[in-house]
Design a protein around this motif. Structure first.
Motif, PDB file in Angstrom:
ATOM      1  N   SER A  19       0.833  -1.196   0.000  1.00 32.22           N
ATOM      2  CA  SER A  19       0.000   0.000   0.000  1.00 32.22           C
ATOM      3  C   SER A  19       0.871   1.250   0.000  1.00 32.22           C
ATOM      4  CB  SER A  19      -0.930  -0.009   1.208  1.00 32.22           C
ATOM      5  OG  SER A  19      -0.164   0.141   2.385  1.00 32.22           O
ATOM      6  N   ILE A  20       0.263   2.365  -0.374  1.00 31.83           N
ATOM      7  CA  ILE A  20       0.983   3.629  -0.475  1.00 31.83           C
ATOM      8  C   ILE A  20       1.503   4.074   0.890  1.00 31.83           C
ATOM      9  CG2 ILE A  20      -1.147   4.968  -0.309  1.00 31.83           C
ATOM     10  CD1 ILE A  20       1.970   5.946  -2.280  1.00 31.83           C
ATOM     11  N   ILE A  21       0.758   3.780   1.951  1.00 37.00           N
ATOM     12  CA  ILE A  21       1.176   4.203   3.294  1.00 37.00           C
ATOM     13  C   ILE A  21       2.493   3.523   3.694  1.00 37.00           C
ATOM     14  CG2 ILE A  21      -0.163   2.459   4.546  1.00 37.00           C
ATOM     15  CD1 ILE A  21      -0.870   4.626   6.590  1.00 37.00           C
ATOM     16  N   LEU A  22       2.625   2.225   3.388  1.00 36.54           N
ATOM     17  CA  LEU A  22       3.854   1.493   3.710  1.00 36.54           C
ATOM     18  C   LEU A  22       4.983   1.864   2.750  1.00 36.54           C
ATOM     19  CD1 LEU A  22       2.443  -2.041   4.564  1.00 36.54           C
ATOM     20  CD2 LEU A  22       3.236  -0.279   6.135  1.00 36.54           C
ATOM     21  N   THR A  23       4.640   2.103   1.484  1.00 45.39           N
ATOM     22  CA  THR A  23       5.647   2.490   0.498  1.00 45.39           C
ATOM     23  C   THR A  23       6.326   3.789   0.894  1.00 45.39           C
ATOM     24  OG1 THR A  23       4.382   1.418  -1.264  1.00 45.39           O
ATOM     25  CG2 THR A  23       6.053   2.995  -1.939  1.00 45.39           C
ATOM     26  N   VAL A  24       5.535   4.784   1.254  1.00 42.95           N
ATOM     27  CA  VAL A  24       6.089   6.088   1.649  1.00 42.95           C
ATOM     28  C   VAL A  24       6.932   5.936   2.905  1.00 42.95           C
ATOM     29  CG1 VAL A  24       5.488   8.391   2.487  1.00 42.95           C
ATOM     30  CG2 VAL A  24       4.273   7.419   0.535  1.00 42.95           C
ATOM     31  N   PHE A  25       6.426   5.184   3.889  1.00 38.05           N
ATOM     32  CA  PHE A  25       7.187   4.987   5.123  1.00 38.05           C
ATOM     33  C   PHE A  25       8.511   4.270   4.843  1.00 38.05           C
ATOM     34  CE2 PHE A  25       8.407   2.886   9.036  1.00 38.05           C
ATOM     35  CZ  PHE A  25       8.285   3.907   9.962  1.00 38.05           C
ATOM     36  N   ALA A  26       8.475   3.244   3.987  1.00 38.97           N
ATOM     37  CA  ALA A  26       9.696   2.502   3.653  1.00 38.97           C
ATOM     38  C   ALA A  26      10.721   3.396   2.950  1.00 38.97           C
ATOM     39  CB  ALA A  26       9.354   1.301   2.773  1.00 38.97           C
ATOM     40  N   LEU A  27      10.256   4.258   2.050  1.00 36.82           N
ATOM     41  CA  LEU A  27      11.170   5.172   1.360  1.00 36.82           C
ATOM     42  C   LEU A  27      11.820   6.157   2.333  1.00 36.82           C
ATOM     43  CD1 LEU A  27       9.187   5.988  -1.906  1.00 36.82           C
ATOM     44  CD2 LEU A  27      11.324   4.706  -1.724  1.00 36.82           C
ATOM     45  N   VAL A  28      11.019   6.688   3.243  1.00 34.55           N
ATOM     46  CA  VAL A  28      11.556   7.625   4.243  1.00 34.55           C
ATOM     47  C   VAL A  28      12.544   6.900   5.152  1.00 34.55           C
ATOM     48  CG1 VAL A  28      10.972   9.079   6.224  1.00 34.55           C
ATOM     49  CG2 VAL A  28       9.564   9.140   4.172  1.00 34.55           C
ATOM     50  N   PHE A  29      12.192   5.678   5.568  1.00 30.59           N
ATOM     51  CA  PHE A  29      13.074   4.896   6.439  1.00 30.59           C
ATOM     52  C   PHE A  29      14.392   4.576   5.736  1.00 30.59           C
ATOM     53  CE2 PHE A  29      14.690   0.902   8.180  1.00 30.59           C
ATOM     54  CZ  PHE A  29      14.816   1.256   9.520  1.00 30.59           C
ATOM     55  N   LEU A  30      14.322   4.227   4.449  1.00 29.84           N
ATOM     56  CA  LEU A  30      15.540   3.937   3.682  1.00 29.84           C
ATOM     57  C   LEU A  30      16.455   5.166   3.639  1.00 29.84           C
ATOM     58  CD1 LEU A  30      17.140   1.999   1.819  1.00 29.84           C
ATOM     59  CD2 LEU A  30      15.830   2.942  -0.093  1.00 29.84           C
ATOM     60  N   GLY A  31      15.878   6.336   3.391  1.00 26.51           N
ATOM     61  CA  GLY A  31      16.672   7.563   3.367  1.00 26.51           C
ATOM     62  C   GLY A  31      17.334   7.841   4.700  1.00 26.51           C
TER      63      GLY A  31
END
Length: 200
Positions: A2-14
């Motif tokens: 889902s978009i909510i997890l995708t955005v969180f994962a991208l922020v966490f990766l950064g």
């Protein structure tokens, strides 16, 4: 996903990359890159360094006056080795420069670039809706810039995720880190005071 997890994962990766350090990742990735694509250059550089050091040590032990022929031969060998090593180092530096540019570009695309893209692509999509009246008349702020009123936008979710991760990082560092300097200084001062009382 889902978009909510995708955005969180991208922020966490950064944030994870910034915790580890981009230079540390670059060093590790470059070492792996050399082993995979330029194994001969790396081994040649290592062998040249070893040969130059060995020959130089032997040159220092040889007398220029008593054994001139041997000394001159060793000197030429050292000079040639240094010239070869300099050329190899130059090749390695150019390989590293190219790799560094590609690596930094890839990291930027994987973190910042993807966050910008996802934020732009889903700019009008709500991440989730809040229960009515939770934030009163200020509920529209969480929907900025283009999500429907009463919802949380991708941009706000990115900001919130980043803030939560940073707070989590601070909490973990405080739990893991040793006693703060102020506590250590207070302990030293109390030891001095008790030590002073004993000497009196």
């Amino acid at each position: 996903m889902s978009i909510i997890l995708t955005v969180f994962a991208l922020v966490f990766l950064g944030e994870l990359i910034s915790w580890i350090g981009q230079s540390v990742l670059l060093e590790g990735a470059f070492a792996l890159y050399l082993r995979l694509f330029y194994p001969t250059v790396a081994s040649q550089q290592k062998k040249l360094k070893s040969d130059v050091l060995t020959t130089k040590a032997e040159l220092l032990k040889t007398s220029a006056q008593d054994q001139f022929a041997k000394w001159a031969k060793l000197r030429r060998s050292v000079d040639k080795g240094l010239a070869d090593l300099e050329k190899t180092n130059s090749d390695m530096a150019s390989i590293r420069t190219g790799f560094s540019f590609k690596f930094n570009t890839g990291i930027w695309i994987l973190t910042t670039g993807l966050q910008f893209f996802v934020g732009w692509w889903y700019r009008k999509a709500p991440i989730f809706y809040l229960p009515p009246g939770w934030f009163g008349p200020l509920g529209w702020v969480l929907a900025l810039p283009f999500a429907p009123t009463g919802s949380v936008s991708v941009g706000m979710w990115q900001m919130t995720s980043r803030r939560v991760i940073k707070v989590g990082e601070r909490v973990v560092k405080e739990l893991v880190s040793p006693a703060p300097k102020e506590e250590v200084q207070e302990e030293k001062q109390s030891e001095k005071v008790t030590g002073g009382e004993k000497t009196e």
